[in-house]
Design a protein around this motif. Structure first.
Motif, PDB file in Angstrom:
ATOM      1  N   VAL A 274       0.853  -1.184   0.000  1.00  0.00           N
ATOM      2  CA  VAL A 274       0.000   0.000   0.000  1.00  0.00           C
ATOM      3  C   VAL A 274       0.890   1.234   0.000  1.00  0.00           C
ATOM      4  N   LEU A 275       0.730   2.080  -0.998  1.00  0.00           N
ATOM      5  CA  LEU A 275       1.532   3.281  -1.113  1.00  0.00           C
ATOM      6  C   LEU A 275       0.888   4.416  -0.325  1.00  0.00           C
ATOM      7  N   PRO A 276       1.686   5.191   0.386  1.00  0.00           N
ATOM      8  CA  PRO A 276       1.112   6.324   1.137  1.00  0.00           C
ATOM      9  C   PRO A 276       0.566   7.388   0.173  1.00  0.00           C
ATOM     10  N   LEU A 277      -0.457   8.088   0.635  1.00  0.00           N
ATOM     11  CA  LEU A 277      -1.060   9.134  -0.174  1.00  0.00           C
ATOM     12  C   LEU A 277      -0.106  10.314  -0.273  1.00  0.00           C
ATOM     13  N   ARG A 278       0.146  10.713  -1.488  1.00  0.00           N
ATOM     14  CA  ARG A 278       1.054  11.839  -1.702  1.00  0.00           C
ATOM     15  C   ARG A 278       0.321  13.149  -1.447  1.00  0.00           C
ATOM     16  N   ARG A 279       0.996  14.051  -0.762  1.00  0.00           N
ATOM     17  CA  ARG A 279       0.416  15.364  -0.455  1.00  0.00           C
ATOM     18  C   ARG A 279       1.415  16.450  -0.870  1.00  0.00           C
ATOM     19  N   PRO A 280       1.479  16.764  -2.132  1.00  0.00           N
ATOM     20  CA  PRO A 280       2.448  17.783  -2.573  1.00  0.00           C
ATOM     21  C   PRO A 280       2.165  19.159  -1.996  1.00  0.00           C
ATOM     22  N   GLY A 281       0.875  19.467  -1.773  1.00  0.00           N
ATOM     23  CA  GLY A 281       0.551  20.778  -1.202  1.00  0.00           C
ATOM     24  C   GLY A 281       1.144  20.972   0.170  1.00  0.00           C
ATOM     25  N   ARG A 282       1.141  19.894   0.979  1.00  0.00           N
ATOM     26  CA  ARG A 282       1.703  19.998   2.326  1.00  0.00           C
ATOM     27  C   ARG A 282       3.196  20.265   2.269  1.00  0.00           C
TER      28      ARG A 282
ATOM     29  N   ALA B  53       3.790  23.886   1.145  1.00  0.00           N
ATOM     30  CA  ALA B  53       3.519  24.829   2.236  1.00  0.00           C
ATOM     31  C   ALA B  53       4.619  24.780   3.286  1.00  0.00           C
ATOM     32  N   THR B  54       5.109  23.572   3.590  1.00  0.00           N
ATOM     33  CA  THR B  54       6.191  23.445   4.568  1.00  0.00           C
ATOM     34  C   THR B  54       7.445  24.160   4.090  1.00  0.00           C
ATOM     35  N   ALA B  55       7.762  23.979   2.809  1.00  0.00           N
ATOM     36  CA  ALA B  55       8.951  24.641   2.259  1.00  0.00           C
ATOM     37  C   ALA B  55       8.812  26.158   2.301  1.00  0.00           C
ATOM     38  N   VAL B  56       7.634  26.674   1.960  1.00  0.00           N
ATOM     39  CA  VAL B  56       7.419  28.124   1.986  1.00  0.00           C
ATOM     40  C   VAL B  56       7.564  28.671   3.396  1.00  0.00           C
ATOM     41  N   VAL B  57       6.979  27.968   4.383  1.00  0.00           N
ATOM     42  CA  VAL B  57       7.073  28.420   5.778  1.00  0.00           C
ATOM     43  C   VAL B  57       8.522  28.401   6.253  1.00  0.00           C
TER      44      VAL B  57
END
Length: 326
Positions: free
Chosen positions: A29-37, A40-44
């Motif tokens: 089972v592959l984890p759900l990818r969350r590119p938005g997170r 946002a982490t990189a921007v912060v």
């Protein structure tokens, strides 16, 4: 059509059973990818790094002068006065708030009316007005006396001798704090389920014992976080006692800033950091008090910050391994 004698008849089910089973391929089972997170982490992180870089590299902050003033005796004396005023006002304000809350919940219409008027008045008047009014109280009443109304006085005393700067600050903050603490305590008491009151009454417990051992400990779960907000506001509100000639932390910084006008920004940073330290200590104490009173209300106690950090690092390592294996 009949089979010839001696022929072997193979049923469909038997043929399927005779064939070797096919190998089952395991699927991960592959984890759900969350590119938005991640974005946002990189921007912060970039914004935080820029903020820290601006603090460190901007010569206007004069960090060398900040280090010079941070532990100066004048600043530490002001910090000690801030702590004294905060402790006295918090204890007296909470005690007064409890009495006002009990009066507001009592069956006496007189006590309810007086408590409501007190809370209404002191929540309506700004704290700075209360402090300045008390500072000039001796102009209205030269002496204070205790006795029979419209009758003889048992004893009297000079108000100006008792009303020192510390007393004025503590009394003003306590009166103001009691009005807000009363509503916090009243809300906490009302949050206790009515069944707890009925169960305590069914056991034949006295009213005072019910309040101390049954109602109030449960009400503290609601009172503590709300009152800590008030306490943090009280710590910052002590900066107003500078206007009644009491040199607290902010007053000491203001005095030093008038003497050394080139060090105003470093002195303001010193005050800011000390207030951050005080409120952080209060927040840590709040966490452990809430954790203590959470016993019996939750199946497991909330994790401590160290436990949260360890769990977060362990989860991050697992997530990185999963991402790397994809």
């Amino acid at each position: 059509m009949s089979e010839p004698p001696g022929a072997t008849v193979t049923l469909p089910g038997a043929r399927a059973a005779a064939e070797p089973p096919k190998a089952v391929t395991a699927q991960r089972v592959l984890p759900l990818r969350r590119p938005g997170r991640w974005i946002a982490t990189a921007v912060v992180l970039v914004l935080a790094a820029q903020f820290v870089h601006g603090l460190v590299s901007n010569p206007f902050y004069q960090w060398d002068r900040f280090g010079y003033w941070f532990l100066r005796p004048a600043i530490l004396d002001g910090l000690l006065i801030t702590l004294e005023v905060t402790v006295y006002s918090a204890v007296l304000g909470l005690a007064g708030g409890i009495l006002l809350a009990l009066a507001r919940l009592s069956g006496s219409p007189v006590l309810r009316a007086v408590s409501w008027l007190y809370v209404w008045a002191f929540r309506s008047v700004p704290l700075i007005v209360v402090l300045i009014f008390l500072y000039n109280f001796s102009a209205l009443y030269k002496t204070l006396s205790v006795g029979v109304p419209f009758g003889p006085a048992f004893f009297s005393f000079d108000e100006s001798k008792l009303a020192t700067d510390m007393v004025i600050a503590v009394v003003g903050l306590s009166l103001h704090e009691a009005a807000y603490a009363a509503e916090v305590v009243r809300g906490g008491i009302l949050s206790v389920d009515q069944g707890q009151h009925e169960a305590a009454s069914a056991l034949g417990l006295p009213k005072g014992y019910q309040f101390r051992k049954v109602v109030f400990p449960q009400a503290l779960r609601s009172i503590v976080p709300n009152y800590v907000n008030q306490l943090i506001g009280l710590i910052k509100g002590t900066s107003l006692v500078f206007y009644v000639s009491l040199l607290d932390l902010f007053g000491a910084a203001q005095t030093m800033g008038s003497t050394y006008p080139g060090d105003i920004v470093p002195l303001l940073l010193v005050v800011t950091v000390w207030y951050l330290v005080l409120t952080s200590v209060v927040s840590v104490v709040q966490f452990y008090v809430e954790r203590h009173y959470a016993r019996g209300a939750t199946r497991s106690l909330p994790p401590t910050p160290l436990q949260k950090l360890r769990a977060g690092l362990a989860g991050l390592r697992v997530r990185i391994r999963q991402e790397a294996a994809v």
